[in-house]
Scaffold this active site. Structure first.
Site, mmCIF file in Angstrom:
data_model
loop_
_atom_site.group_PDB
_atom_site.id
_atom_site.type_symbol
_atom_site.label_atom_id
_atom_site.label_comp_id
_atom_site.label_asym_id
_atom_site.label_seq_id
_atom_site.Cartn_x
_atom_site.Cartn_y
_atom_site.Cartn_z
ATOM 1 N N ASP A 1 9.988 -9.997 5.811
ATOM 2 C CA ASP A 1 9.246 -11.256 5.765
ATOM 3 C C ASP A 1 9.233 -11.883 4.378
ATOM 4 O O ASP A 1 9.337 -13.111 4.246
ATOM 5 C CB ASP A 1 7.808 -11.048 6.265
ATOM 6 C CG ASP A 1 7.094 -9.938 5.525
ATOM 7 O OD1 ASP A 1 7.490 -8.761 5.693
ATOM 8 O OD2 ASP A 1 6.138 -10.235 4.784
ATOM 9 N N SER B 1 5.931 4.551 -4.737
ATOM 10 C CA SER B 1 4.584 4.029 -4.478
ATOM 11 C C SER B 1 3.626 4.989 -3.809
ATOM 12 O O SER B 1 2.414 4.810 -3.907
ATOM 13 C CB SER B 1 4.686 2.746 -3.635
ATOM 14 O OG SER B 1 5.325 3.020 -2.402
ATOM 15 N N SER C 1 -3.085 0.306 7.092
ATOM 16 C CA SER C 1 -2.357 1.290 7.892
ATOM 17 C C SER C 1 -2.534 2.690 7.350
ATOM 18 O O SER C 1 -2.123 3.652 7.982
ATOM 19 C CB SER C 1 -0.866 0.942 7.928
ATOM 20 O OG SER C 1 -0.305 1.048 6.630
ATOM 21 N N GLY D 1 11.526 -5.349 8.500
ATOM 22 C CA GLY D 1 10.383 -6.157 8.068
ATOM 23 C C GLY D 1 10.669 -6.934 6.807
ATOM 24 O O GLY D 1 10.081 -6.671 5.753
ATOM 25 N N LYS E 1 -2.373 2.560 -4.320
ATOM 26 C CA LYS E 1 -3.447 1.716 -3.776
ATOM 27 C C LYS E 1 -4.803 1.969 -4.425
ATOM 28 O O LYS E 1 -5.665 1.073 -4.437
ATOM 29 C CB LYS E 1 -3.553 1.922 -2.270
ATOM 30 C CG LYS E 1 -2.405 1.352 -1.460
ATOM 31 C CD LYS E 1 -2.476 -0.159 -1.366
ATOM 32 C CE LYS E 1 -1.493 -0.708 -0.348
ATOM 33 N NZ LYS E 1 -1.586 -2.170 -0.207
ATOM 34 N N GLU F 1 12.406 -4.177 0.794
ATOM 35 C CA GLU F 1 11.761 -4.157 2.101
ATOM 36 C C GLU F 1 12.609 -3.362 3.087
ATOM 37 O O GLU F 1 13.836 -3.284 2.936
ATOM 38 C CB GLU F 1 11.602 -5.577 2.651
ATOM 39 C CG GLU F 1 10.614 -6.433 1.894
ATOM 40 C CD GLU F 1 10.451 -7.811 2.521
ATOM 41 O OE1 GLU F 1 9.334 -8.130 2.944
ATOM 42 O OE2 GLU F 1 11.459 -8.550 2.587
#
Length: 325
Positions: free
Chosen positions: A214, A308, A82, A212, A57, A208
């Site tokens: 989506d 990640s 989060s 979750g 990030k 995923e």
């Protein structure tokens, strides 16, 4: 005939790489004969758990913050997250002489909340199951005159995240497939842009948590689908709907999305710790879980995986991984 320009290009990722050079780490690529033998392929692990703030990030957060004007930096930055984006924006703001206000869920991992505060951020808590974090952050930004940097639905953020894959391919050469986690879709969108821009034949596969899915559902439907806020150990992927920008990229470039269970994520975290000697948080282990459970068919010969992040404290790690199934 008219054509629609893609929302993000390889040149955007390259420009982001130039801007973050010397500030973000160029993270190592890990190899393991044991893993190769188990998987039956040549695996290259991009260790973003060793990035600044412990996750990829920082790439996107710093890139986006570095493009703000001096006046915007003087007023400060707002974000919602989060955990990992919270830390990344907080550190980016500090590096650039600015300040940060971060909207974080009440049940965010305490270590991530403490780290964001430790970088100097003001933390505003909310209930992720009842409140809209984006609306809260947007209201704060409007009230205080802050520049808002969202965790994934922003072109400079996505371009920054893509530098992880750009570095990986620069080091390894062409890959047959790249696997990366999918939350809001910023990491996989940036990575797909970089990899497909360099080597269009590379398969790009997102992963995923089962709770979750989506993005998987959205790709199948051809439109953005909203699911209930996921309850999964992979807190960094507990997103209810893909981003608008990220979905526009991912529906063009992704070759598929596969799912892993929380138990499979735990097993991958344990494997990384015991056999690879590296610590991964749940979201950081989902790509590895895909390989350990044979979810890629047909199996490519040379595979890149983005690990990640590694932001998990000792107590939480022991809780998740202490007792094998």
């Amino acid at each position: 005939m008219t054509t629609t320009a893609p929302p993000l290009t390889l040149d955007d990722v390259r420009a982001a790489a130039a801007r973050i050079e010397g500030v973000a780490h160029r993270t190592p690529v890990l190899r393991s004969r044991t893993l190769d033998a188990l998987v039956g392929a040549e695996v290259h692990l991009k260790c973003e758990n060793q990035q600044r703030v412990g996750a990829f990030k920082f790439r996107g957060a710093y890139h986006a913050a570095s493009r703000l004007t001096p006046a915007q930096l003087a007023r400060g930055i707002a974000a919602y997250s989060s955990g990992n984006h919270a830390q990344a924006v907080a550190l980016a703001a500090r590096e650039l002489g600015s300040t940060a206000v971060i909207v974080m869920p009440e049940d965010a991992p305490p270590a991530k909340r403490a780290a964001a505060a430790g970088y100097g951020a003001e933390i505003v808590k909310y209930d992720r199951y009842r409140e809209d974090r984006a609306a809260i952050a947007e209201a704060l930004a409007a009230e205080r005159g802050l520049a808002l940097i969202p965790p994934y639905d922003h072109p400079h953020v996505v371009a920054g995240q893509g530098t992880a894959a750009l570095e990986l391919v620069e080091e390894t050469g062409p890959l047959d497939a790249l696997i990366a986690p999918v939350g809001g879709g910023g990491l996989i969108a940036g990575c797909a842009t970089a990899v497909k821009g360099l080597h269009p034949a590379t398969r790009v596969v997102g992963v995923e948590p089962e709770a979750g899915d989506d993005t998987r559902r959205s790709l199948e439907a051809g439109r953005r689908i909203t699911v209930p806020v996921p309850r999964t150990i992979a807190d960094g992927q507990a997103v209810a709907t893909p981003g608008e920008l990220t979905f526009a990229v991912n529906r063009r470039l992704l070759d598929g999305v596969v799912l892993v269970s929380d138990d499979e994520i735990r097993d991958a975290m344990r494997f990384a710790f015991e056999r690879l000697k590296t610590v991964l948080e749940p979201s950081g282990a989902t790509g590895l879980a895909v390989l350990l459970n044979g979810r890629i068919d047909p199996l490519p010969r040379r595979i890149g995986v983005v690990l990640s992040g590694g932001n998990v404290d000792a107590a939480r790690f022991a809780e998740l991984c202490g007792t094998p199934r």
